[in-house]
Design a protein around this motif. Structure first.
Motif, PDB file in Angstrom:
ATOM      1  N   ALA A  13     -28.479  11.087  -3.748  1.00 24.21           N
ATOM      2  CA  ALA A  13     -27.510  10.015  -3.987  1.00 24.21           C
ATOM      3  C   ALA A  13     -26.271  10.657  -4.597  1.00 24.21           C
ATOM      4  N   TYR A  14     -25.114  10.288  -4.081  1.00 26.32           N
ATOM      5  CA  TYR A  14     -23.865  10.957  -4.435  1.00 26.32           C
ATOM      6  C   TYR A  14     -22.805   9.953  -4.856  1.00 26.32           C
ATOM      7  N   GLY A  15     -21.765  10.455  -5.487  1.00 29.45           N
ATOM      8  CA  GLY A  15     -20.704   9.610  -6.008  1.00 29.45           C
ATOM      9  C   GLY A  15     -19.706   9.140  -4.974  1.00 29.45           C
ATOM     10  N   SER A  16     -19.728   9.732  -3.779  1.00 29.83           N
ATOM     11  CA  SER A  16     -18.815   9.297  -2.727  1.00 29.83           C
ATOM     12  C   SER A  16     -19.467   9.507  -1.362  1.00 29.83           C
ATOM     13  N   GLU A  17     -18.968   8.762  -0.386  1.00 33.60           N
ATOM     14  CA  GLU A  17     -19.476   8.910   0.971  1.00 33.60           C
ATOM     15  C   GLU A  17     -19.154  10.308   1.505  1.00 33.60           C
ATOM     16  N   LYS A  18     -17.977  10.805   1.147  1.00 32.04           N
ATOM     17  CA  LYS A  18     -17.556  12.142   1.585  1.00 32.04           C
ATOM     18  C   LYS A  18     -18.511  13.211   1.049  1.00 32.04           C
ATOM     19  N   GLU A  19     -18.908  13.078  -0.206  1.00 30.79           N
ATOM     20  CA  GLU A  19     -19.839  14.028  -0.821  1.00 30.79           C
ATOM     21  C   GLU A  19     -21.200  13.971  -0.127  1.00 30.79           C
ATOM     22  N   ALA A  20     -21.651  12.763   0.207  1.00 34.97           N
ATOM     23  CA  ALA A  20     -22.929  12.614   0.904  1.00 34.97           C
ATOM     24  C   ALA A  20     -22.879  13.286   2.270  1.00 34.97           C
ATOM     25  N   GLU A  21     -21.795  13.069   3.011  1.00 37.13           N
ATOM     26  CA  GLU A  21     -21.655  13.688   4.336  1.00 37.13           C
ATOM     27  C   GLU A  21     -21.600  15.211   4.233  1.00 37.13           C
ATOM     28  N   ALA A  22     -20.897  15.722   3.222  1.00 38.02           N
ATOM     29  CA  ALA A  22     -20.817  17.169   3.022  1.00 38.02           C
ATOM     30  C   ALA A  22     -22.206  17.746   2.734  1.00 38.02           C
ATOM     31  N   ASN A  23     -22.998  17.011   1.973  1.00 43.87           N
ATOM     32  CA  ASN A  23     -24.339  17.481   1.666  1.00 43.87           C
ATOM     33  C   ASN A  23     -25.256  17.415   2.880  1.00 43.87           C
ATOM     34  N   TRP A  24     -25.031  16.457   3.785  1.00 44.83           N
ATOM     35  CA  TRP A  24     -25.809  16.435   5.025  1.00 44.83           C
ATOM     36  C   TRP A  24     -25.564  17.728   5.800  1.00 44.83           C
ATOM     37  N   SER A  25     -24.306  18.145   5.857  1.00 39.38           N
ATOM     38  CA  SER A  25     -23.976  19.386   6.569  1.00 39.38           C
ATOM     39  C   SER A  25     -24.707  20.574   5.950  1.00 39.38           C
ATOM     40  N   LYS A  26     -24.710  20.641   4.623  1.00 38.13           N
ATOM     41  CA  LYS A  26     -25.408  21.744   3.930  1.00 38.13           C
ATOM     42  C   LYS A  26     -26.909  21.691   4.162  1.00 38.13           C
ATOM     43  N   ILE A  27     -27.488  20.516   3.930  1.00 33.59           N
ATOM     44  CA  ILE A  27     -28.948  20.369   4.002  1.00 33.59           C
ATOM     45  C   ILE A  27     -29.445  20.557   5.428  1.00 33.59           C
ATOM     46  N   SER A  28     -28.758  19.955   6.394  1.00 33.72           N
ATOM     47  CA  SER A  28     -29.213  20.088   7.781  1.00 33.72           C
ATOM     48  C   SER A  28     -29.038  21.515   8.282  1.00 33.72           C
ATOM     49  N   GLY A  29     -28.040  22.218   7.749  1.00 40.78           N
ATOM     50  CA  GLY A  29     -27.880  23.624   8.103  1.00 40.78           C
ATOM     51  C   GLY A  29     -28.991  24.480   7.526  1.00 40.78           C
ATOM     52  N   LYS A  30     -29.345  24.209   6.286  1.00 40.60           N
ATOM     53  CA  LYS A  30     -30.376  24.984   5.601  1.00 40.60           C
ATOM     54  C   LYS A  30     -31.770  24.693   6.155  1.00 40.60           C
ATOM     55  N   HIS A  31     -32.009  23.446   6.546  1.00 42.01           N
ATOM     56  CA  HIS A  31     -33.343  23.036   7.009  1.00 42.01           C
ATOM     57  C   HIS A  31     -33.296  22.575   8.464  1.00 42.01           C
ATOM     58  N   GLY A  32     -32.503  23.281   9.256  1.00 42.07           N
ATOM     59  CA  GLY A  32     -32.316  22.912  10.652  1.00 42.07           C
ATOM     60  C   GLY A  32     -33.598  22.800  11.447  1.00 42.07           C
ATOM     61  N   ASN A  33     -34.576  23.647  11.126  1.00 43.55           N
ATOM     62  CA  ASN A  33     -35.836  23.603  11.865  1.00 43.55           C
ATOM     63  C   ASN A  33     -36.560  22.274  11.662  1.00 43.55           C
ATOM     64  N   LEU A  34     -36.373  21.633  10.510  1.00 45.11           N
ATOM     65  CA  LEU A  34     -37.024  20.349  10.232  1.00 45.11           C
ATOM     66  C   LEU A  34     -36.134  19.157  10.570  1.00 45.11           C
ATOM     67  N   LEU A  35     -34.830  19.351  10.540  1.00 41.41           N
ATOM     68  CA  LEU A  35     -33.899  18.235  10.709  1.00 41.41           C
ATOM     69  C   LEU A  35     -33.152  18.249  12.037  1.00 41.41           C
ATOM     70  N   LYS A  36     -33.345  19.282  12.839  1.00 36.00           N
ATOM     71  CA  LYS A  36     -32.648  19.389  14.119  1.00 36.00           C
ATOM     72  C   LYS A  36     -32.924  18.152  14.981  1.00 36.00           C
ATOM     73  N   GLY A  37     -31.853  17.571  15.483  1.00 35.87           N
ATOM     74  CA  GLY A  37     -31.988  16.413  16.351  1.00 35.87           C
ATOM     75  C   GLY A  37     -32.224  15.101  15.628  1.00 35.87           C
ATOM     76  N   ARG A  38     -32.268  15.136  14.317  1.00 38.89           N
ATOM     77  CA  ARG A  38     -32.496  13.902  13.552  1.00 38.89           C
ATOM     78  C   ARG A  38     -31.162  13.275  13.168  1.00 38.89           C
ATOM     79  N   SER A  39     -31.184  11.976  13.051  1.00 45.34           N
ATOM     80  CA  SER A  39     -29.998  11.230  12.645  1.00 45.34           C
ATOM     81  C   SER A  39     -29.998  11.048  11.140  1.00 45.34           C
ATOM     82  N   HIS A  40     -28.818  10.733  10.607  1.00 46.36           N
ATOM     83  CA  HIS A  40     -28.730  10.441   9.179  1.00 46.36           C
ATOM     84  C   HIS A  40     -27.834   9.227   8.969  1.00 46.36           C
ATOM     85  N   ALA A  41     -27.914   8.667   7.782  1.00 52.12           N
ATOM     86  CA  ALA A  41     -27.068   7.544   7.400  1.00 52.12           C
ATOM     87  C   ALA A  41     -26.712   7.697   5.935  1.00 52.12           C
ATOM     88  N   VAL A  42     -25.561   7.155   5.580  1.00 54.73           N
ATOM     89  CA  VAL A  42     -25.149   7.085   4.189  1.00 54.73           C
ATOM     90  C   VAL A  42     -25.158   5.603   3.829  1.00 54.73           C
TER      91      VAL A  42
END
Length: 86
Positions: A13-42
């Motif tokens: 949970a983040y203080g802004s939508e922009k921060e949440a989206e930036a963290n999706w980029s980081k997390i999905s990059g780091k855990h691509g094998n588990l998150l590849k092809g998955r959708s996300h929402a804020v």
């Protein structure tokens, strides 16, 4: 998993939508094998006196068992998460 259901996995949970989206980029990059092809929402959550937070969630996970399984795999790799009903 192709299990039906609308459970989700919350990654933070983040203080802004922009921060949440930036963290999706980081997390999905780091855990691509588990998150590849998955959708996300804020999801915006107004908690009154505590403030407004933007919850980052992996969507279309399947049922709660599938959400727990994904969260367990992410946790084993050091990613905080929480299965939630969709």
């Amino acid at each position: 998993p192709t299990a039906t259901g609308n459970a989700q996995v919350q990654l933070g949970a983040y203080g802004s939508e922009k921060e949440a989206e930036a963290n999706w980029s980081k997390i999905s990059g780091k855990h691509g094998n588990l998150l590849k092809g998955r959708s996300h929402a804020v999801v915006k959550a107004d908690l009154g006196a505590k403030g407004v937070f933007y919850r980052l969630r992996v969507t279309k996970v399947g049922n709660m068992d599938a959400a727990r399984s994904l969260c367990k795999e992410l946790s084993a790799k050091g990613q905080a998460c929480m299965p939630v009903a969709g």
